[in-house]
Design an enzyme around this catalytic site. Structure first.
Site, PDB file in Angstrom:
ATOM      1  N   ASN A 119       0.800  -1.213   0.000  1.00  0.00           N
ATOM      2  CA  ASN A 119       0.000   0.000   0.000  1.00  0.00           C
ATOM      3  C   ASN A 119       0.847   1.284   0.000  1.00  0.00           C
ATOM      4  OD1 ASN A 119      -2.429   1.151   0.099  1.00  0.00           O
ATOM      5  ND2 ASN A 119      -2.823   0.773   2.270  1.00  0.00           N
ATOM      6  N   THR A 163       7.849  -1.566   5.200  1.00  0.00           N
ATOM      7  CA  THR A 163       7.139  -2.790   5.556  1.00  0.00           C
ATOM      8  C   THR A 163       6.585  -2.640   6.965  1.00  0.00           C
ATOM      9  OG1 THR A 163       9.003  -3.808   6.698  1.00  0.00           O
ATOM     10  CG2 THR A 163       8.937  -4.080   4.323  1.00  0.00           C
ATOM     11  N   LYS A 209       7.396   0.639  12.314  1.00  0.00           N
ATOM     12  CA  LYS A 209       7.549   1.144  13.682  1.00  0.00           C
ATOM     13  C   LYS A 209       8.359   0.215  14.594  1.00  0.00           C
ATOM     14  CE  LYS A 209       2.938   2.146  13.897  1.00  0.00           C
ATOM     15  NZ  LYS A 209       2.483   2.541  12.590  1.00  0.00           N
ATOM     16  N   VAL A 236       4.826   8.104  12.906  1.00  0.00           N
ATOM     17  CA  VAL A 236       3.844   8.716  13.811  1.00  0.00           C
ATOM     18  C   VAL A 236       3.167   9.880  13.108  1.00  0.00           C
ATOM     19  CG1 VAL A 236       3.474   9.773  16.064  1.00  0.00           C
ATOM     20  CG2 VAL A 236       5.366   8.190  15.751  1.00  0.00           C
ATOM     21  N   LEU A 278       2.108  14.522   9.377  1.00  0.00           N
ATOM     22  CA  LEU A 278       2.076  15.665  10.307  1.00  0.00           C
ATOM     23  C   LEU A 278       3.479  15.910  10.891  1.00  0.00           C
ATOM     24  CD1 LEU A 278      -1.224  14.887  12.269  1.00  0.00           C
ATOM     25  CD2 LEU A 278      -0.898  16.529  10.418  1.00  0.00           C
ATOM     26  N   ASP A 288      -0.481  -0.374  18.715  1.00  0.00           N
ATOM     27  CA  ASP A 288       0.096   0.505  17.714  1.00  0.00           C
ATOM     28  C   ASP A 288       0.283   1.920  18.282  1.00  0.00           C
ATOM     29  OD1 ASP A 288       0.976   0.463  15.000  1.00  0.00           O
ATOM     30  OD2 ASP A 288      -0.631   1.918  14.610  1.00  0.00           O
ATOM     31  N   LYS A 332       3.724   4.216  18.924  1.00  0.00           N
ATOM     32  CA  LYS A 332       3.884   5.619  18.510  1.00  0.00           C
ATOM     33  C   LYS A 332       4.295   6.479  19.700  1.00  0.00           C
ATOM     34  CE  LYS A 332       0.615   5.341  14.689  1.00  0.00           C
ATOM     35  NZ  LYS A 332      -0.744   5.657  14.236  1.00  0.00           N
TER      36      LYS A 332
END
Ligand code: ADP
Ligand code: ASP
Ligand code: MG
Length: 835
Positions: free
Chosen positions: A495, A574, A598, A628, A632, A697, A701
């Site tokens: 994606n 990935t 991450k 994260v 932004l 998740d 972050k």
């Protein structure tokens, strides 16, 4: 002088043995085998004043393993001062007295600035003794060996002083005069007896395990008379010592971080070369660059030691690794020069064959290690011209003078007043563009001749002496202002990967022209395997036609090590923990890392720190803006605050677009499970919604941000409220979706509780300095900034010393293909901008 040395040789090995240091070393029973010795060499520039000495001591303490050999040169310009002193004395000039006093004042100043008490007293006494003998010798007649002995004092003083300084800091060290083991045969360039010297050195080291400071630059002949290894010779002493003591590594510390594309003192734009092949380094040294003594690379080639150059003023400034593999460059990497050289000219006798005579002369010179820097044949005039540094020219001239009859030549003359300019780099002679620019720039110069090296490693010009600085600057810019070639290796073409490939395809030209880089998509990998192509892969085609070869990690790493780019960047897009485990290897290869993955940023502290350290050691960047808040500017804002001198106090917010949407929608009119089902249908959740609902998740972050803000947190330090009841965690996705209703009970209770006190429910991540770190449900006032977001938005509130009562709030879409690909592209831009 020679006698002086012999008289002292038994006793001068320890710094004030009257101060029991030997005993200390023995008591410590340091039994590190000579097999694992490191050699560190500090040149005059690293020992110029007391501050420099302390810096060196700190480096030794931090980098050494307690058994290292530390080779030192004379402090600052001591050798120059000694030469000047000897010359004044030889000329009977009264200024010799002043020169001697200046030398005394400088050396005493170092002792005063560094030592106290008994050690200070002892070194002062020894210095006075040395200066007394030095003065006496200067008053009489002295031969060449005695002259060498006078110049050797510089190294003796610095070895003695550094050993004393280390000892005074609780790091016992002894010092060793290299003349006690380094045996050589005299000659214009001395010939070291490696077998004998190794035996003698090992015997000395067996007596003194532990830290040993050794004098560079000096050796002795079989009768113990002093010999010198040539100006700058301590570099050679260092690599030679590693060879003789079976050392693992040699680090040459100086005032520069390593080998640059030109002398950085002359050419401001010169770039540090992180890796240089042995052959290229040897050519640079051979051609008289001051950064490496001409003979330094020979012991490296003859042993297994690793050679690295670093800066003692700033060890983190970067370094140059000398690699053993064949050079892969296809052009010049360095412009080098020698300000003053001499040309020795001779005429081959008319009866002899010119080419044959040249061969004989070359062979004779080589036998005595006196091959010229470069040479010019003039067959029509039967003239041969040989270029030498001024230091070596004398010896070469004498050797040739004695060889005239056998060599079949006459008319030997030596002329001074020339300079040398060279391009060094494997394949430079085949690089038409660089050769052309070199000739073009030299066209206006008073050129004598240009010589192309047979092995393709250099292009050398001899000029009548000119001011070299402007020429070097012009040459450097003409040759190296070409764009830096950057290879990109992409992991993950799903994606986010495919979105980034599209963006990269669109943005490539703009990035290249604005940052003067040439980008190549060198490799693309996914879970099935991948492709590598130095010619470059097409970012659009590779998405459609992809026939991967299996990915075998050790093989891939070896291939990446052999890359032919100036810089390499791995993009990990990935969600694979396996890929993240290779980050330290990437860094070690000198490969920058851009991650949307991450795992590494939120890994256990030990691994996280290992990656950071590896990146520092190898001067590469690891950027992960996409991990994260997608596009932004969260991490950059945190960095900006920290760099501005602010201190982060805490970060909080809603870091999951999915959870943001769910709780924004959850107003009690429909059960929570129905909303989850809706979100799932619309693709707003992960394929398994538990990945969002578990809060894992979000916790990753939060950990990444906390670390970025300067806090040493681990995942376990963050309390996590998992919205998935324990009974549902192990089910298949279908089973879980069937039993989704079981989520509702606890959430309904929490929601009602909040509503009763006029508040709303949100899934918040938060850490505070000295307070707790937590990810889970919170009840908030309805007008709280976290309570009123657009669907799927993220919000981040950063509190710091400056933004305390009124935190800095960043809000906006925190997920999505486009914004995430944008964050990756931003990281790519940042890395390219700093190349
Ligand atoms: P030390 O005193 O530590 O032996 P030197 O002065 O002998 O150090 O050698 C380091 C110097 O070499 C640098 O200060 C720099 O001016 C010079 N130098 C010349 N060419 C280069 C180059 N290509 N890269 C780095 N340094 C160079
Ligand atoms: N002290 C010697 C010199 O000045 C050796 C060295 O610095 O390497 O040449
Ligand atoms: Mg030097």
């Amino acid at each position: 002088m020679n006698q002086h040395y012999q008289e002292r040789s038994g006793s001068e090995l320890t710094v004030g043995d009257e101060i029991k240091m030997n005993a200390e070393v023995k008591e410590a029973e340091v039994t590190v085998s000579v097999q694992h010795r490191q050699v560190h060499k500090f040149g005059g520039s690293s020992l110029a004043d007391p501050v420099c000495y302390r810096r060196v001591a700190a480096i030794v303490e931090q980098q050494g393993n307690g058994s290292e050999l530390i080779v030192v040169s004379a402090a600052g310009k001591t050798t120059n001062r000694l030469i000047q002193l000897v010359e004044l004395a030889e000329a009977g000039d009264e200024a010799a007295g002043e020169a001697l006093n200046a030398l005394r004042a400088y050396q005493q100043g170092l002792i005063d600035g560094l030592l106290e008490g008994e050690l200070h007293q002892s070194l002062t006494t020894q210095l006075n003794g040395d200066l007394g003998s030095l003065g006496q010798i200067l008053e009489g007649q002295f031969d060449r060996f005695e002259r060498n002995g006078l110049l050797a004092f510089g190294e003796v003083w610095s070895a003695r002083l550094l050993a004393a300084l280390l000892t005074s800091r609780g790091e016992p060290a002894i010092w060793l005069d290299a003349r006690s083991f380094l045996r050589a045969e005299d000659g214009a360039l001395v010939k070291v007896d490696e077998a004998l010297s190794s035996e003698l050195l090992k015997a000395r080291l067996a007596e003194h395990s532990g830290r040993v400071v050794v004098t560079g630059f000096i050796a002795a002949d079989m009768e113990g008379r002093s010999l010198l290894l040539g100006r700058n010779g301590s570099d050679y002493s260092a690599s030679l010592l590693a060879l003789l003591a079976d050392g693992d590594s040699t680090t040459i510390w100086s005032d520069v971080a390593g080998v640059y594309s030109a002398d950085p003192r002359r050419v401001k734009e010169a770039r540090l070369l992180e890796r240089l092949s042995l052959a290229e380094a040897n050519e640079l040294a051979r051609l008289g660059s001051s950064v490496l003594h001409s003979r330094t690379l020979q012991p490296v080639a003859d042993s297994r030691q690793r050679l690295t150059l670093r800066c003692s003023y700033n060890p983190d400034e970067g370094c140059t690794h000398i690699l053993r593999r064949a050079p892969r460059s296809n052009g010049a990497r360095i412009v080098s020069s020698v300000d003053q050289i001499a040309l020795i000219e001779l005429k081959v006798l008319p009866q002899g064959d010119f080419e044959q005579a040249v061969k004989t002369i070359e062979a004779h010179l080589a036998r005595y290690r006196l091959s010229p820097l470069t040479l010019q044949r003039q067959p029509d005039r039967r003239v041969l011209r040989l270029a030498y540094t001024l230091e070596v020219a004398v010896g070469a001239y004498d050797l040739l003078r004695d060889f005239q009859l056998q060599g079949g030549f006459t008319g030997l003359i030596q002329k001074e007043g020339y300079s040398l300019v060279a391009l060094v780099g494997s394949g430079v002679t085949d690089n038409a563009e660089q050769c052309h620019r070199f000739y073009q720039l030299l066209a206006d110069q008073p050129q004598e001749f240009v010589q192309v090296a047979k092995d393709g490693l250099s292009l050398v010009a001899v000029l009548r002496q000119v001011v070299l600085e402007p020429l070097m600057i012009a040459l450097h810019s003409a040759l190296f202002s070409r764009p830096a070639r950057v290879g990109l290796v992409l992991f993950g073409k799903g994606n986010i990967g495919s979105q980034w490939l599209n963006l990269y395809g669109r943005e490539k030209a703009r990035l290249e022209s604005e940052l003067n880089v040439a980008l190549t998509l060198y490799g693309v990998f996914n879970s099935q395997g991948g492709l590598l192509d130095e010619e470059g892969l097409d970012p659009i085609k590779v998405q459609k036609h992809f026939e991967p070869s299996p990915l075998i990690w050790p093989e891939l790493l070896t291939q990446l090590e052999q890359h032919g780019f100036d810089s390499l960047i791995a993009l990990d897009l990935t969600a694979s923990e396996t890929v993240s485990r290779y980050y330290p290897d990437f860094a070690q290869l000198g490969c920058h890392i851009i991650a949307a993955n991450k795992f590494a940023g939120a890994a256990e502290s030990e691994f996280y720190q290992r990656i950071k350290q590896s990146c520092r050691d190898h001067q590469v960047q690891w950027r992960y803006n996409a991990t994260v808040g997608a596009g932004l500017p969260i991490q950059s804002s945190i960095q900006m605050l920290r760099q501005s001198g602010d201190r982060i106090q805490g970060v909080s917010g809603i870091f999951s677009g999915t959870l943001s949407w769910l709780f924004q929608q959850y107003d009690g009119s429909r059960p929570f499970s129905e909303l989850v089902d809706d979100a799932w249908q619309q693709g707003l959740t992960e394929p398994d919604p538990r990945e969002d609902l578990s809060g894992q998740d979000v916790r990753r972050k939060l950990l990444i941000l906390a670390r970025e803000a300067g806090f040493e947190l681990d995942s376990a330090d963050i309390e996590l409220e998992n919205l998935v009841p324990a009974a549902l965690r192990k089910l298949s996705v279908e089973e879980f979706m069937d039993r989704l209703g079981e989520l509702d009970g606890p959430l309904q209770t929490a929601f009602e509780g909040a509503r009763r006190v006029g508040k709303v429910l949100r899934f918040v991540a938060r850490f505070e300095q000295g307070g707790k770190a937590r990810v889970g449900l919170e009840t908030l006032e309805p007008h709280h900034p976290f309570a009123n977001l657009l669907p799927c938005d993220n919000v981040f509130a950063i509190e710091s010393d400056s933004y305390r009562t009124n935190p800095l709030v960043i809000q906006g879409p925190g997920a999505g293909r486009e914004v995430t690909a944008g964050a990756i592209q931003y990281d790519l831009w940042q890395i390219c901008a700093e190349l």
